[in-house]
Design a protein around this motif. Structure first.
Motif, PDB file in Angstrom:
ATOM      1  N   PHE A  80      -7.925 -13.605  -5.006  1.00 43.00           N
ATOM      2  CA  PHE A  80      -8.169 -14.198  -3.692  1.00 43.00           C
ATOM      3  C   PHE A  80      -7.830 -15.683  -3.752  1.00 43.00           C
ATOM      4  O   PHE A  80      -8.004 -16.331  -4.789  1.00 43.00           O
ATOM      5  N   PHE A  81      -7.353 -16.203  -2.644  1.00 42.62           N
ATOM      6  CA  PHE A  81      -7.047 -17.635  -2.547  1.00 42.62           C
ATOM      7  C   PHE A  81      -8.353 -18.394  -2.333  1.00 42.62           C
ATOM      8  O   PHE A  81      -8.781 -18.612  -1.207  1.00 42.62           O
ATOM      9  N   LEU A  82      -9.008 -18.790  -3.421  1.00 49.00           N
ATOM     10  CA  LEU A  82     -10.309 -19.457  -3.316  1.00 49.00           C
ATOM     11  C   LEU A  82     -10.204 -20.889  -2.811  1.00 49.00           C
ATOM     12  O   LEU A  82     -11.222 -21.507  -2.495  1.00 49.00           O
ATOM     13  N   ASP A  83      -8.981 -21.401  -2.724  1.00 46.08           N
ATOM     14  CA  ASP A  83      -8.811 -22.749  -2.175  1.00 46.08           C
ATOM     15  C   ASP A  83      -8.662 -22.731  -0.654  1.00 46.08           C
ATOM     16  O   ASP A  83      -8.438 -23.775  -0.041  1.00 46.08           O
ATOM     17  N   THR A  84      -8.812 -21.553  -0.044  1.00 42.34           N
ATOM     18  CA  THR A  84      -8.836 -21.450   1.419  1.00 42.34           C
ATOM     19  C   THR A  84     -10.190 -20.896   1.841  1.00 42.34           C
ATOM     20  O   THR A  84     -10.811 -20.110   1.098  1.00 42.34           O
ATOM     21  N   ALA A  85     -10.649 -21.285   3.012  1.00 47.94           N
ATOM     22  CA  ALA A  85     -11.956 -20.813   3.500  1.00 47.94           C
ATOM     23  C   ALA A  85     -11.963 -19.292   3.636  1.00 47.94           C
ATOM     24  O   ALA A  85     -12.910 -18.619   3.214  1.00 47.94           O
ATOM     25  N   SER A  86     -10.904 -18.728   4.199  1.00 47.95           N
ATOM     26  CA  SER A  86     -10.850 -17.286   4.416  1.00 47.95           C
ATOM     27  C   SER A  86     -10.790 -16.519   3.100  1.00 47.95           C
ATOM     28  O   SER A  86     -11.467 -15.503   2.936  1.00 47.95           O
ATOM     29  N   GLY A  87      -9.986 -16.993   2.154  1.00 47.01           N
ATOM     30  CA  GLY A  87      -9.900 -16.338   0.855  1.00 47.01           C
ATOM     31  C   GLY A  87     -11.227 -16.346   0.133  1.00 47.01           C
ATOM     32  O   GLY A  87     -11.656 -15.340  -0.436  1.00 47.01           O
ATOM     33  N   LYS A  88     -11.923 -17.472   0.172  1.00 52.07           N
ATOM     34  CA  LYS A  88     -13.229 -17.593  -0.488  1.00 52.07           C
ATOM     35  C   LYS A  88     -14.267 -16.691   0.182  1.00 52.07           C
ATOM     36  O   LYS A  88     -15.036 -16.015  -0.487  1.00 52.07           O
ATOM     37  N   GLU A  89     -14.271 -16.662   1.520  1.00 47.80           N
ATOM     38  CA  GLU A  89     -15.216 -15.801   2.243  1.00 47.80           C
ATOM     39  C   GLU A  89     -14.969 -14.327   1.935  1.00 47.80           C
ATOM     40  O   GLU A  89     -15.909 -13.560   1.734  1.00 47.80           O
ATOM     41  N   HIS A  90     -13.698 -13.920   1.916  1.00 47.40           N
ATOM     42  CA  HIS A  90     -13.387 -12.525   1.620  1.00 47.40           C
ATOM     43  C   HIS A  90     -13.818 -12.163   0.198  1.00 47.40           C
ATOM     44  O   HIS A  90     -14.394 -11.099  -0.035  1.00 47.40           O
ATOM     45  N   TYR A  91     -13.561 -13.026  -0.751  1.00 47.79           N
ATOM     46  CA  TYR A  91     -13.955 -12.790  -2.139  1.00 47.79           C
ATOM     47  C   TYR A  91     -15.470 -12.635  -2.244  1.00 47.79           C
ATOM     48  O   TYR A  91     -15.963 -11.680  -2.859  1.00 47.79           O
ATOM     49  N   GLN A  92     -16.215 -13.551  -1.636  1.00 45.66           N
ATOM     50  CA  GLN A  92     -17.675 -13.487  -1.711  1.00 45.66           C
ATOM     51  C   GLN A  92     -18.219 -12.224  -1.043  1.00 45.66           C
ATOM     52  O   GLN A  92     -19.157 -11.601  -1.547  1.00 45.66           O
ATOM     53  N   THR A  93     -17.612 -11.809   0.065  1.00 42.11           N
ATOM     54  CA  THR A  93     -18.059 -10.609   0.769  1.00 42.11           C
ATOM     55  C   THR A  93     -17.785  -9.358  -0.053  1.00 42.11           C
ATOM     56  O   THR A  93     -18.659  -8.503  -0.219  1.00 42.11           O
ATOM     57  N   VAL A  94     -16.581  -9.233  -0.590  1.00 45.53           N
ATOM     58  CA  VAL A  94     -16.225  -8.065  -1.397  1.00 45.53           C
ATOM     59  C   VAL A  94     -17.097  -8.003  -2.642  1.00 45.53           C
ATOM     60  O   VAL A  94     -17.576  -6.931  -3.035  1.00 45.53           O
ATOM     61  N   LYS A  95     -17.341  -9.140  -3.256  1.00 41.38           N
ATOM     62  CA  LYS A  95     -18.194  -9.209  -4.440  1.00 41.38           C
ATOM     63  C   LYS A  95     -19.604  -8.732  -4.107  1.00 41.38           C
ATOM     64  O   LYS A  95     -20.200  -7.955  -4.849  1.00 41.38           O
ATOM     65  N   ALA A  96     -20.138  -9.159  -2.968  1.00 43.77           N
ATOM     66  CA  ALA A  96     -21.484  -8.770  -2.556  1.00 43.77           C
ATOM     67  C   ALA A  96     -21.566  -7.285  -2.185  1.00 43.77           C
ATOM     68  O   ALA A  96     -22.573  -6.629  -2.433  1.00 43.77           O
ATOM     69  N   LEU A  97     -20.516  -6.734  -1.600  1.00 45.30           N
ATOM     70  CA  LEU A  97     -20.521  -5.324  -1.203  1.00 45.30           C
ATOM     71  C   LEU A  97     -20.443  -4.373  -2.398  1.00 45.30           C
ATOM     72  O   LEU A  97     -20.955  -3.254  -2.337  1.00 45.30           O
ATOM     73  N   GLY A  98     -19.787  -4.802  -3.462  1.00 44.08           N
ATOM     74  CA  GLY A  98     -19.672  -3.961  -4.658  1.00 44.08           C
ATOM     75  C   GLY A  98     -19.107  -2.588  -4.331  1.00 44.08           C
ATOM     76  O   GLY A  98     -18.041  -2.462  -3.733  1.00 44.08           O
ATOM     77  N   PRO A  99     -19.832  -1.503  -4.688  1.00 48.95           N
ATOM     78  CA  PRO A  99     -19.302  -0.147  -4.500  1.00 48.95           C
ATOM     79  C   PRO A  99     -19.208   0.297  -3.036  1.00 48.95           C
ATOM     80  O   PRO A  99     -18.633   1.337  -2.756  1.00 48.95           O
ATOM     81  N   LEU A 100     -19.741  -0.467  -2.117  1.00 52.30           N
ATOM     82  CA  LEU A 100     -19.600  -0.129  -0.694  1.00 52.30           C
ATOM     83  C   LEU A 100     -18.253  -0.588  -0.126  1.00 52.30           C
ATOM     84  O   LEU A 100     -17.903  -0.249   0.994  1.00 52.30           O
ATOM     85  N   THR A 101     -17.530  -1.346  -0.914  1.00 55.89           N
ATOM     86  CA  THR A 101     -16.246  -1.859  -0.464  1.00 55.89           C
ATOM     87  C   THR A 101     -15.265  -0.720  -0.231  1.00 55.89           C
ATOM     88  O   THR A 101     -15.173   0.199  -1.037  1.00 55.89           O
ATOM     89  N   GLU A 102     -14.551  -0.769   0.875  1.00 55.12           N
ATOM     90  CA  GLU A 102     -13.489   0.185   1.144  1.00 55.12           C
ATOM     91  C   GLU A 102     -12.160  -0.560   1.102  1.00 55.12           C
ATOM     92  O   GLU A 102     -11.992  -1.561   1.782  1.00 55.12           O
ATOM     93  N   TRP A 103     -11.250  -0.068   0.286  1.00 52.66           N
ATOM     94  CA  TRP A 103      -9.919  -0.647   0.170  1.00 52.66           C
ATOM     95  C   TRP A 103      -8.965   0.187   0.992  1.00 52.66           C
ATOM     96  O   TRP A 103      -9.068   1.405   1.037  1.00 52.66           O
ATOM     97  N   SER A 104      -8.054  -0.451   1.643  1.00 50.71           N
ATOM     98  CA  SER A 104      -7.071   0.287   2.420  1.00 50.71           C
ATOM     99  C   SER A 104      -5.716  -0.376   2.255  1.00 50.71           C
ATOM    100  O   SER A 104      -5.610  -1.492   1.760  1.00 50.71           O
TER     101      SER A 104
END
Length: 121
Positions: A80-104
């Motif tokens: 994830f692009f952690l130097d962008t707000a959106s990249g950091k938010e997505h990373y933190q959300t996916v990390k928090a969701l763990g096995p509930l994450t759905e990839w498409s």
């Protein structure tokens, strides 16, 4: 263009850089929720891909990665692009969701066949 969804946990790379991950996004030779079957070789190994924002919002990418596959599954090794707000938010959300994450993934159908099955899933 068509979209497929696959539920799988994210593997955050403990020995890698912050924001790096591996995520399985497809299994081969298994009939999925859409009654589709994806065969080994469907994804070109080593291809670079864009990590799209949640729900395929095509504004700005939130990361990038490359495709890996074996005879059973396909995955993306990405970051994830952690130097962008959106990249950091997505990373933190996916990390928090763990096995509930759905990839498409989105794709264009280049070669397909139809088959009628009587079996119940």
């Amino acid at each position: 263009m068509k979209k497929k969804t696959f539920r799988a946990s994210i593997e955050l790379k403990a020995d890698g850089e912050p924001g790096e991950f591996r995520a399985t996004f497809a299994t081969f030779n298994v009939v999925d929720k859409d009654d589709d079957l994806t065969l080994p070789g469907a994804f070109p190994v080593g291809s670079e891909v864009v990590i799209e924002p949640w729900n395929h919002d095509w504004t700005l990418p939130v990361g990038k990665g490359s495709i890996g596959a074996d005879q059973e599954k396909a995955w993306v090794d990405g970051h994830f692009f952690l130097d962008t707000a959106s990249g950091k938010e997505h990373y933190q959300t996916v990390k928090a969701l763990g096995p509930l994450t759905e990839w498409s993934y989105t794709f264009w159908i280049l070669d397909a066949a139809s088959e009628i099955r009587d079996e119940k899933r």
